[in-house]
Design a protein around this motif. Structure first.
Motif, PDB file in Angstrom:
ATOM      1  N   GLY A 105       0.792  -1.225   0.000  1.00  0.00           N
ATOM      2  CA  GLY A 105       0.000   0.000   0.000  1.00  0.00           C
ATOM      3  C   GLY A 105       0.819   1.268   0.000  1.00  0.00           C
ATOM      4  N   ARG A 106       2.138   1.164   0.109  1.00  0.00           N
ATOM      5  CA  ARG A 106       2.967   2.381   0.195  1.00  0.00           C
ATOM      6  C   ARG A 106       2.815   3.263  -1.047  1.00  0.00           C
ATOM      7  NH1 ARG A 106       9.429   2.123   1.390  1.00  0.00           N
ATOM      8  NH2 ARG A 106       9.277   0.467  -0.162  1.00  0.00           N
ATOM      9  N   TYR A 107       2.586   2.636  -2.211  1.00  0.00           N
ATOM     10  CA  TYR A 107       2.481   3.402  -3.448  1.00  0.00           C
ATOM     11  C   TYR A 107       1.046   3.524  -3.961  1.00  0.00           C
ATOM     12  CZ  TYR A 107       7.505   3.764  -4.017  1.00  0.00           C
ATOM     13  OH  TYR A 107       8.823   4.086  -3.844  1.00  0.00           O
ATOM     14  N   THR A 108       0.085   3.257  -3.113  1.00  0.00           N
ATOM     15  CA  THR A 108      -1.304   3.391  -3.528  1.00  0.00           C
ATOM     16  C   THR A 108      -1.582   4.810  -4.008  1.00  0.00           C
ATOM     17  OG1 THR A 108      -2.048   1.682  -1.973  1.00  0.00           O
ATOM     18  CG2 THR A 108      -3.706   3.226  -2.777  1.00  0.00           C
ATOM     19  N   GLY A 109      -2.148   4.918  -5.201  1.00  0.00           N
ATOM     20  CA  GLY A 109      -2.452   6.226  -5.768  1.00  0.00           C
ATOM     21  C   GLY A 109      -1.286   6.894  -6.457  1.00  0.00           C
ATOM     22  N   ARG A 110      -0.127   6.254  -6.466  1.00  0.00           N
ATOM     23  CA  ARG A 110       1.068   6.827  -7.089  1.00  0.00           C
ATOM     24  C   ARG A 110       1.367   6.138  -8.418  1.00  0.00           C
ATOM     25  NH1 ARG A 110       1.363  11.667  -4.925  1.00  0.00           N
ATOM     26  NH2 ARG A 110       1.764  11.680  -2.668  1.00  0.00           N
ATOM     27  N   SER A 111       2.004   6.882  -9.313  1.00  0.00           N
ATOM     28  CA  SER A 111       2.367   6.341 -10.616  1.00  0.00           C
ATOM     29  C   SER A 111       3.836   6.627 -10.887  1.00  0.00           C
ATOM     30  CB  SER A 111       1.496   6.957 -11.707  1.00  0.00           C
ATOM     31  OG  SER A 111       1.609   8.373 -11.708  1.00  0.00           O
ATOM     32  N   ALA A 112       4.480   5.719 -11.613  1.00  0.00           N
ATOM     33  CA  ALA A 112       5.922   5.813 -11.819  1.00  0.00           C
ATOM     34  C   ALA A 112       6.305   5.466 -13.246  1.00  0.00           C
ATOM     35  CB  ALA A 112       6.647   4.878 -10.851  1.00  0.00           C
ATOM     36  N   ILE A 113       7.356   6.114 -13.721  1.00  0.00           N
ATOM     37  CA  ILE A 113       8.030   5.729 -14.955  1.00  0.00           C
ATOM     38  C   ILE A 113       9.394   5.190 -14.562  1.00  0.00           C
ATOM     39  CG2 ILE A 113       9.144   6.561 -17.062  1.00  0.00           C
ATOM     40  CD1 ILE A 113       6.842   8.567 -17.346  1.00  0.00           C
ATOM     41  N   VAL A 114       9.738   4.014 -15.084  1.00  0.00           N
ATOM     42  CA  VAL A 114      11.032   3.390 -14.791  1.00  0.00           C
ATOM     43  C   VAL A 114      11.732   3.127 -16.111  1.00  0.00           C
ATOM     44  CG1 VAL A 114      12.228   1.453 -13.723  1.00  0.00           C
ATOM     45  CG2 VAL A 114      10.105   2.311 -12.708  1.00  0.00           C
ATOM     46  N   THR A 115      12.884   3.774 -16.330  1.00  0.00           N
ATOM     47  CA  THR A 115      13.649   3.500 -17.548  1.00  0.00           C
ATOM     48  C   THR A 115      14.562   2.300 -17.302  1.00  0.00           C
ATOM     49  OG1 THR A 115      15.652   4.845 -17.156  1.00  0.00           O
ATOM     50  CG2 THR A 115      13.678   5.997 -17.911  1.00  0.00           C
ATOM     51  N   GLY A 116      14.887   1.601 -18.381  1.00  0.00           N
ATOM     52  CA  GLY A 116      15.601   0.335 -18.208  1.00  0.00           C
ATOM     53  C   GLY A 116      14.741  -0.655 -17.456  1.00  0.00           C
ATOM     54  N   GLY A 117      13.431  -0.543 -17.639  1.00  0.00           N
ATOM     55  CA  GLY A 117      12.489  -1.282 -16.804  1.00  0.00           C
ATOM     56  C   GLY A 117      12.209  -2.708 -17.233  1.00  0.00           C
ATOM     57  N   ALA A 118      12.810  -3.159 -18.332  1.00  0.00           N
ATOM     58  CA  ALA A 118      12.504  -4.500 -18.820  1.00  0.00           C
ATOM     59  C   ALA A 118      13.335  -5.580 -18.153  1.00  0.00           C
ATOM     60  CB  ALA A 118      12.714  -4.569 -20.339  1.00  0.00           C
ATOM     61  N   SER A 119      14.411  -5.213 -17.460  1.00  0.00           N
ATOM     62  CA  SER A 119      15.269  -6.229 -16.846  1.00  0.00           C
ATOM     63  C   SER A 119      16.048  -5.621 -15.693  1.00  0.00           C
ATOM     64  CB  SER A 119      16.254  -6.807 -17.877  1.00  0.00           C
ATOM     65  OG  SER A 119      17.155  -5.803 -18.326  1.00  0.00           O
TER      66      SER A 119
ATOM     67  N   GLY B 284       1.193  -1.299  -4.557  1.00  0.00           N
ATOM     68  CA  GLY B 284      -0.038  -0.571  -4.866  1.00  0.00           C
ATOM     69  C   GLY B 284       0.054   0.479  -5.942  1.00  0.00           C
ATOM     70  N   GLY B 285       1.226   0.675  -6.551  1.00  0.00           N
ATOM     71  CA  GLY B 285       1.389   1.724  -7.540  1.00  0.00           C
ATOM     72  C   GLY B 285       1.141   1.261  -8.968  1.00  0.00           C
ATOM     73  N   ARG B 286       1.134   2.227  -9.863  1.00  0.00           N
ATOM     74  CA  ARG B 286       1.034   1.961 -11.295  1.00  0.00           C
ATOM     75  C   ARG B 286       2.366   2.328 -11.934  1.00  0.00           C
ATOM     76  NH1 ARG B 286      -4.044   4.846 -13.810  1.00  0.00           N
ATOM     77  NH2 ARG B 286      -3.709   3.237 -15.412  1.00  0.00           N
ATOM     78  N   VAL B 287       2.766   1.548 -12.939  1.00  0.00           N
ATOM     79  CA  VAL B 287       4.104   1.720 -13.505  1.00  0.00           C
ATOM     80  C   VAL B 287       4.071   1.684 -15.023  1.00  0.00           C
ATOM     81  CG1 VAL B 287       6.398   0.679 -13.730  1.00  0.00           C
ATOM     82  CG2 VAL B 287       5.312   0.765 -11.508  1.00  0.00           C
ATOM     83  N   ALA B 288       4.870   2.588 -15.620  1.00  0.00           N
ATOM     84  CA  ALA B 288       5.178   2.536 -17.044  1.00  0.00           C
ATOM     85  C   ALA B 288       6.633   2.125 -17.189  1.00  0.00           C
ATOM     86  CB  ALA B 288       4.942   3.892 -17.698  1.00  0.00           C
ATOM     87  N   LEU B 289       6.875   1.120 -18.019  1.00  0.00           N
ATOM     88  CA  LEU B 289       8.228   0.632 -18.245  1.00  0.00           C
ATOM     89  C   LEU B 289       8.760   1.180 -19.573  1.00  0.00           C
ATOM     90  CD1 LEU B 289       7.653  -3.157 -17.434  1.00  0.00           C
ATOM     91  CD2 LEU B 289       8.427  -1.367 -15.871  1.00  0.00           C
ATOM     92  N   TRP B 290       9.964   1.730 -19.523  1.00  0.00           N
ATOM     93  CA  TRP B 290      10.643   2.172 -20.742  1.00  0.00           C
ATOM     94  C   TRP B 290      11.892   1.331 -20.933  1.00  0.00           C
ATOM     95  CZ3 TRP B 290      11.041   8.268 -20.767  1.00  0.00           C
ATOM     96  CH2 TRP B 290       9.755   8.818 -20.688  1.00  0.00           C
ATOM     97  N   ASP B 291      12.125   0.917 -22.175  1.00  0.00           N
ATOM     98  CA  ASP B 291      13.328   0.134 -22.457  1.00  0.00           C
ATOM     99  C   ASP B 291      13.525   0.077 -23.964  1.00  0.00           C
ATOM    100  OD1 ASP B 291      14.916  -2.015 -20.423  1.00  0.00           O
ATOM    101  OD2 ASP B 291      15.181  -2.380 -22.569  1.00  0.00           O
ATOM    102  N   LEU B 292      14.750  -0.184 -24.369  1.00  0.00           N
ATOM    103  CA  LEU B 292      15.057  -0.333 -25.788  1.00  0.00           C
ATOM    104  C   LEU B 292      14.623  -1.693 -26.322  1.00  0.00           C
ATOM    105  CD1 LEU B 292      16.478   1.107 -28.174  1.00  0.00           C
ATOM    106  CD2 LEU B 292      18.617   0.044 -27.418  1.00  0.00           C
ATOM    107  N   ASN B 293      14.545  -2.688 -25.447  1.00  0.00           N
ATOM    108  CA  ASN B 293      14.258  -4.065 -25.837  1.00  0.00           C
ATOM    109  C   ASN B 293      12.744  -4.313 -25.817  1.00  0.00           C
ATOM    110  OD1 ASN B 293      13.901  -6.888 -25.955  1.00  0.00           O
ATOM    111  ND2 ASN B 293      15.920  -7.250 -25.029  1.00  0.00           N
TER     112      ASN B 293
END
Length: 250
Positions: free
Chosen positions: A6-20, A34-43
């Motif tokens: 629940g620490r990230y409930t209501g929070r959203s994040a972008i993580v680069t290099g997020g595929a591995s 509890g958060g929502r995440v967008a993953l960015w990566d070249l792969n």
């Protein structure tokens, strides 16, 4: 289950290099908390697998050294995350060649800086305005112990990570008091796919410099980042957090 459910409930994040590696571990923990995440990566293939495994809300296949691609990805990911980005974790990076300076290929040097420094700058530059507009944000830029102490035969990587530290200290001071906190993390070598870019002799050297006598684990740095990227990290900014097994001396 995470100890911080629940620490990230209501929070959203972008993580680069997020595929591995570290990026994926951080993203998985944010979703678990509890958060929502967008993953960015070249792969692109790895992104699809990571999205399904983690339960990410969005993926963007891009090269972070392409400014136009970064700006387009910010727009797309912010929309997918409900119109806001609370957290940015810049984990995308490459090592470059592992040779003495006099033999260092110029194209490798430039590529390391394009990804590790310029790409990280583009991501920060594009997302800071969103955070300022909402009066809240947490930025974690992944540097390295190499940026503090330097590793022989890794001049580009060491210099690029020193630049990340300096950039983050500057940014954190600019944003202080505005609800947006920016810090860097400086891990020692840890088990990660990026080690495949290095010869075994270089990995052995880096292990030998760690007083604890072992490489780090991805989850150890992920746990630190998830504190840094949370509301709990409310007073420390423009700083570095070490996960170095005792290697760093400052």
């Amino acid at each position: 289950m995470s100890l911080f459910a629940g620490r990230y409930t209501g929070r959203s994040a972008i993580v680069t290099g997020g595929a591995s590696g570290l990026g994926r571990a951080v993203a998985a923990r944010i979703v678990a908390e509890g958060g929502r995440v967008a993953l960015w990566d070249l792969n692109a293939d790895a992104l699809g697998a990571a999205k399904d495994a983690i339960g990410a809300s969005d993926v963007q296949a891009l090269d972070v050294s392409d400014l136009a691609a970064v700006e387009a990805a910010v727009t797309a990911s912010a929309a997918a995350l409900g119109g806001k980005v609370d957290v940015l974790v810049c984990s995308a990076g490459i090592t470059g060649a592992t040779v003495p300076v006099q033999d260092f290929p110029v194209d490798s040097w430039l590529r390391v800086f394009e990804i590790n420094v310029h790409g990280l700058f583009y991501c920060n530059r594009a997302i800071v305005p969103l955070m300022l507009a909402q009066g809240y944000g947490r930025i974690v830029n992944v540097a390295s112990v190499a940026g503090k102490e330097g590793n022989p035969n890794a001049s580009a990587y060491s210099a690029s990570k020193a630049a990340v530290i300096g950039f983050t200290k500057s940014l954190g001071k600019e944003l202080a008091g505005k609800g947006v906190i920016a810090n860097a993390i400086t891990p020692a070598t840890f088990e990660s796919p990026i080690l495949a870019q290095l010869p075994p002799s270089q990995v052995d050297y880096m292990r030998s410099k760690i007083p604890m006598g072992r490489l780090g684990e991805v989850d150890e740095s992920a746990a630190m980042i998830c504190f840094m990227a949370s509301e709990e990290c409310s007073f420390t900014t423009a700083s570095t957090f070490d996960t170095s097994g005792g290697r760093t001396t400052f």
